[in-house]
Every structure is written in structure tokens, then in C-alpha cells.
Design a protein around this motif. Structure first.
Motif, PDB file in Angstrom:
ATOM      1  N   TYR A   1      -6.020  -2.328   1.447  1.00  0.00           N
ATOM      2  CA  TYR A   1      -4.589  -2.855   1.645  1.00  0.00           C
ATOM      3  C   TYR A   1      -4.126  -2.187   2.757  1.00  0.00           C
ATOM      4  O   TYR A   1      -4.280  -1.249   3.257  1.00  0.00           O
TER       5      TYR A   1
ATOM      6  N   ARG B   1       1.542   1.177   6.277  1.00  0.00           N
ATOM      7  CA  ARG B   1       0.902   1.706   5.125  1.00  0.00           C
ATOM      8  C   ARG B   1      -0.485   1.252   5.146  1.00  0.00           C
ATOM      9  O   ARG B   1      -0.911   0.365   5.589  1.00  0.00           O
ATOM     10  N   TRP B   2      -1.523   2.105   4.137  1.00  0.00           N
ATOM     11  CA  TRP B   2      -2.688   1.635   3.940  1.00  0.00           C
ATOM     12  C   TRP B   2      -2.968   2.337   2.335  1.00  0.00           C
ATOM     13  O   TRP B   2      -2.418   3.026   1.858  1.00  0.00           O
ATOM     14  N   GLU B   3      -4.114   1.654   2.020  1.00  0.00           N
ATOM     15  CA  GLU B   3      -4.586   2.351   0.751  1.00  0.00           C
ATOM     16  C   GLU B   3      -6.076   1.542   0.359  1.00  0.00           C
ATOM     17  O   GLU B   3      -6.189   0.480   0.849  1.00  0.00           O
ATOM     18  N   THR B   4      -6.764   2.245   0.044  1.00  0.00           N
ATOM     19  CA  THR B   4      -8.312   1.780  -0.553  1.00  0.00           C
ATOM     20  C   THR B   4      -8.199   2.172  -2.057  1.00  0.00           C
ATOM     21  O   THR B   4      -7.985   3.197  -2.537  1.00  0.00           O
ATOM     22  N   THR B   5      -8.980   1.254  -2.689  1.00  0.00           N
ATOM     23  CA  THR B   5      -9.550   1.304  -4.061  1.00  0.00           C
ATOM     24  C   THR B   5     -10.851   1.020  -4.286  1.00  0.00           C
ATOM     25  O   THR B   5     -11.438   0.730  -3.196  1.00  0.00           O
TER      26      THR B   5
ATOM     27  N   PRO C   1       0.806  -1.269  -0.017  1.00  0.00           N
ATOM     28  CA  PRO C   1       0.013  -0.071  -0.022  1.00  0.00           C
ATOM     29  C   PRO C   1       0.851   1.131  -0.159  1.00  0.00           C
ATOM     30  O   PRO C   1       1.965   1.221   0.419  1.00  0.00           O
ATOM     31  N   THR C   2       0.465   2.339  -0.489  1.00  0.00           N
ATOM     32  CA  THR C   2       1.132   3.553  -0.540  1.00  0.00           C
ATOM     33  C   THR C   2       0.965   4.801   0.282  1.00  0.00           C
ATOM     34  O   THR C   2       1.861   5.619   0.673  1.00  0.00           O
ATOM     35  N   ASN C   3      -0.145   4.761   1.249  1.00  0.00           N
ATOM     36  CA  ASN C   3      -0.369   5.905   2.132  1.00  0.00           C
ATOM     37  C   ASN C   3       0.219   5.525   3.407  1.00  0.00           C
ATOM     38  O   ASN C   3      -0.013   4.587   4.060  1.00  0.00           O
TER      39      ASN C   3
END
Length: 160
Positions: free
Chosen positions: A83, A74-78, A6-8
Motif C-alpha cells: 500500500y 504513508r506506506w505498508e506491506t503485508t 497505509p500506516t507507516n
């Protein structure tokens, strides 16, 4: 959906949250041992080693743990999934397709409330439990919870 980093990063205020949590747990043990050692003279010889160990553990938890967590978390949502990457000793890398999401919650404990943070908890139809994204800004967590809820409502089925 493939497992990918994940990117954030989490909110920088999470560093303070992790330090406060470490002080509340490891610091409490050190304080109790310190007071006991100070007040109970006959126990000083054998309490010295546990006191030093607890003090070193507290310093490590307050100094190094938050930095490592911040570097790792890290976290990410789509529109397809969520993630999460977390952990400082044991690292957990999770991906959950939104078609498997059952509930989305923004959770705020007392320290998180004081710092303006929240945890996004996404419960899925998985035996591994919820995907937790900790250390988010409270407004961002609420916005993500609302957005993910809207997306999952549009997916047919009951997420089982």
C-alpha cells in the motif's frame, strides 16, 4: 484486498531529501534569474517580477512542501499486498496485490545515498506503473525488497 490507508510514515530524513531536491530545482531557477538580473542592467525592470515569483516558489518548495509530503506519505506491506499513499499537490493512493508483482527494486539516487535513504519500487502487471515508496531507510528498503521477493516467488503464476 481492499484499499485502505497505509500506516507507516517515511523516514524523517526524507524531509532533508525533499528540501535538497527543491533547492536543486526551484533554487536553481531562482539563482539563474537572480544572477541574470544582477548582471544585465537593461533587463532588470522586466526580470524583477519573475525573480520575485521564483524566489517565493523556492521558499514554498523548501519550507512547506517537505512538511506536507511528510504528513501525507504513508506506506505498508503485508503478506497480501503493498500500500502506498503519496503526493503533495496530487495525492495518489495505491494498493497492489503481491500476486500481481513482477519486480521489486530498492533504488537510490545520489541525494538518497548521501542521506542513507532509498526508494522501494514495486512493478506490477498494471498500466498505472510501479508503486513507489520513497524516503525509506536504505536498510529497511533492502529488507522489504528481499521479503517481498521471497513472498512473490511463492505465489504461483507469472503476475500477468
Amino acid at each position: 484486498m481492499r484499499l485502505r490507508p497505509p500506516t507507516n510514515p517515511v523516514d524523517p530524513r526524507a524531509l532533508r531529501w525533499w528540501r535538497l531536491r527543491a533547492l536543486c530545482s526551484a533554487g536553481l531557477v531562482t539563482a539563474v534569474l537572480g544572477v541574470t538580473t544582477w548582471l544585465w542592467e537593461p533587463g532588470r525592470p522586466w526580470l524583477a517580477v519573475p525573480l520575485v515569483a521564483a524566489a517565493l516558489w523556492t521558499v514554498a518548495r523548501v519550507t512547506f512542501e517537505p512538511r506536507i509530503r511528510y504528513a501525507v506519505h504513508r506506506w505498508e506491506t503485508t503478506d497480501q499486498g503493498i500500500y502506498g499513499l503519496s503526493g503533495w499537490v496530487v495525492r495518489e493512493w495505491r494498493a497492489a496485490p503481491l500476486s500481481r508483482v513482477q519486480t521489486v527494486d530498492a533504488v537510490r539516487g545520489p541525494l538518497e545515498q548521501a542521506l542513507g535513504l532509498a526508494t522501494l519500487r514495486v512493478t506490477t502487471a498494471s498500466s498505472s506503473g510501479a508503486v513507489n515508496i520513497v524516503g525509506l531507510d536504505k536498510d529497511l528498503a533492502a529488507e522489504l525488497a528481499e521479503r517481498l521477493t521471497v513472498i512473490t516467488e511463492q505465489i504461483p503464476g507469472d503476475a500477468t
